[in-house]
Design a protein around this motif. Structure first.
Motif, PDB file in Angstrom:
ATOM      1  N   ILE A  34      10.866  13.902   8.127  1.00  0.00           N
ATOM      2  CA  ILE A  34      10.536  12.666   8.834  1.00  0.00           C
ATOM      3  C   ILE A  34      10.692  12.892  10.331  1.00  0.00           C
ATOM      4  O   ILE A  34      11.417  13.794  10.765  1.00  0.00           O
ATOM      5  CB  ILE A  34      11.397  11.475   8.378  1.00  0.00           C
ATOM      6  CG1 ILE A  34      12.872  11.715   8.705  1.00  0.00           C
ATOM      7  CG2 ILE A  34      11.210  11.201   6.903  1.00  0.00           C
ATOM      8  CD1 ILE A  34      13.707  10.468   8.620  1.00  0.00           C
ATOM      9  N   VAL A  36      11.711  10.796  13.750  1.00  0.00           N
ATOM     10  CA  VAL A  36      12.296   9.579  14.306  1.00  0.00           C
ATOM     11  C   VAL A  36      11.807   9.474  15.741  1.00  0.00           C
ATOM     12  O   VAL A  36      12.032  10.375  16.549  1.00  0.00           O
ATOM     13  CB  VAL A  36      13.832   9.620  14.238  1.00  0.00           C
ATOM     14  CG1 VAL A  36      14.428   8.396  14.912  1.00  0.00           C
ATOM     15  CG2 VAL A  36      14.299   9.723  12.791  1.00  0.00           C
ATOM     16  N   LEU A  45      19.323   5.764  11.005  1.00  0.00           N
ATOM     17  CA  LEU A  45      19.424   7.168  10.587  1.00  0.00           C
ATOM     18  C   LEU A  45      20.416   7.384   9.450  1.00  0.00           C
ATOM     19  O   LEU A  45      20.122   8.124   8.505  1.00  0.00           O
ATOM     20  CB  LEU A  45      19.770   8.057  11.781  1.00  0.00           C
ATOM     21  CG  LEU A  45      19.560   9.548  11.589  1.00  0.00           C
ATOM     22  CD1 LEU A  45      18.152   9.865  11.126  1.00  0.00           C
ATOM     23  CD2 LEU A  45      19.869  10.289  12.877  1.00  0.00           C
ATOM     24  N   LEU A  49      19.215   9.017   5.942  1.00  0.00           N
ATOM     25  CA  LEU A  49      19.769  10.281   5.443  1.00  0.00           C
ATOM     26  C   LEU A  49      20.334  10.183   4.029  1.00  0.00           C
ATOM     27  O   LEU A  49      20.670  11.211   3.436  1.00  0.00           O
ATOM     28  CB  LEU A  49      20.830  10.800   6.409  1.00  0.00           C
ATOM     29  CG  LEU A  49      20.289  11.240   7.765  1.00  0.00           C
ATOM     30  CD1 LEU A  49      21.437  11.616   8.693  1.00  0.00           C
ATOM     31  CD2 LEU A  49      19.302  12.382   7.623  1.00  0.00           C
ATOM     32  N   ILE A  54      14.692  14.036   1.363  1.00  0.00           N
ATOM     33  CA  ILE A  54      14.389  14.441   2.743  1.00  0.00           C
ATOM     34  C   ILE A  54      15.025  15.799   3.020  1.00  0.00           C
ATOM     35  O   ILE A  54      16.222  15.986   2.848  1.00  0.00           O
ATOM     36  CB  ILE A  54      14.895  13.392   3.749  1.00  0.00           C
ATOM     37  CG1 ILE A  54      14.121  12.089   3.575  1.00  0.00           C
ATOM     38  CG2 ILE A  54      14.742  13.914   5.185  1.00  0.00           C
ATOM     39  CD1 ILE A  54      14.622  10.961   4.451  1.00  0.00           C
ATOM     40  N   VAL A  57      14.989  16.208   9.417  1.00  0.00           N
ATOM     41  CA  VAL A  57      14.709  15.098  10.329  1.00  0.00           C
ATOM     42  C   VAL A  57      14.463  15.696  11.702  1.00  0.00           C
ATOM     43  O   VAL A  57      15.228  16.548  12.161  1.00  0.00           O
ATOM     44  CB  VAL A  57      15.898  14.111  10.405  1.00  0.00           C
ATOM     45  CG1 VAL A  57      15.635  13.037  11.444  1.00  0.00           C
ATOM     46  CG2 VAL A  57      16.183  13.501   9.045  1.00  0.00           C
TER      47      VAL A  57
END
Length: 81
Positions: A34, A36, A45, A49, A54, A57
């Motif tokens: 992902i 941000v 966040l 997480l 995932i 990041v």
């Protein structure tokens, strides 16, 4: 990703295995990441997480700085914190 008519699956011609087999191999070898880009994303966040799927990041510093009102100031102390 698209499934039919793409280079990765020989344009749906089946070279190298069936479409089903190729999709399974791709799914086994995929990563999920992902980006941000906003303060809202930073604020969320910890919750983000918790998603086990995932793999990484990436915080986009230029987008984040713009969202925070410091356009292009990626080294601004508030952006870096």
């Amino acid at each position: 990703r698209g499934l039919a008519g793409e280079r990765w699956n020989s344009w749906g011609l089946g070279e190298g295995g069936s479409l089903k087999d190729r999709v399974e191999v791709c799914n086994q070898n995929s990563i999920v990441g992902i980006i941000v880009e906003s303060q809202k994303g930073i604020d969320a966040l910890d919750e983000i997480l918790t998603v086990e799927e995932i793999d990484f990041v990436f915080v986009a510093p230029t987008d984040l700085s713009a969202d925070m009102g410091y356009h292009g100031e990626i080294r601004h102390p508030k952006v870096r914190s």
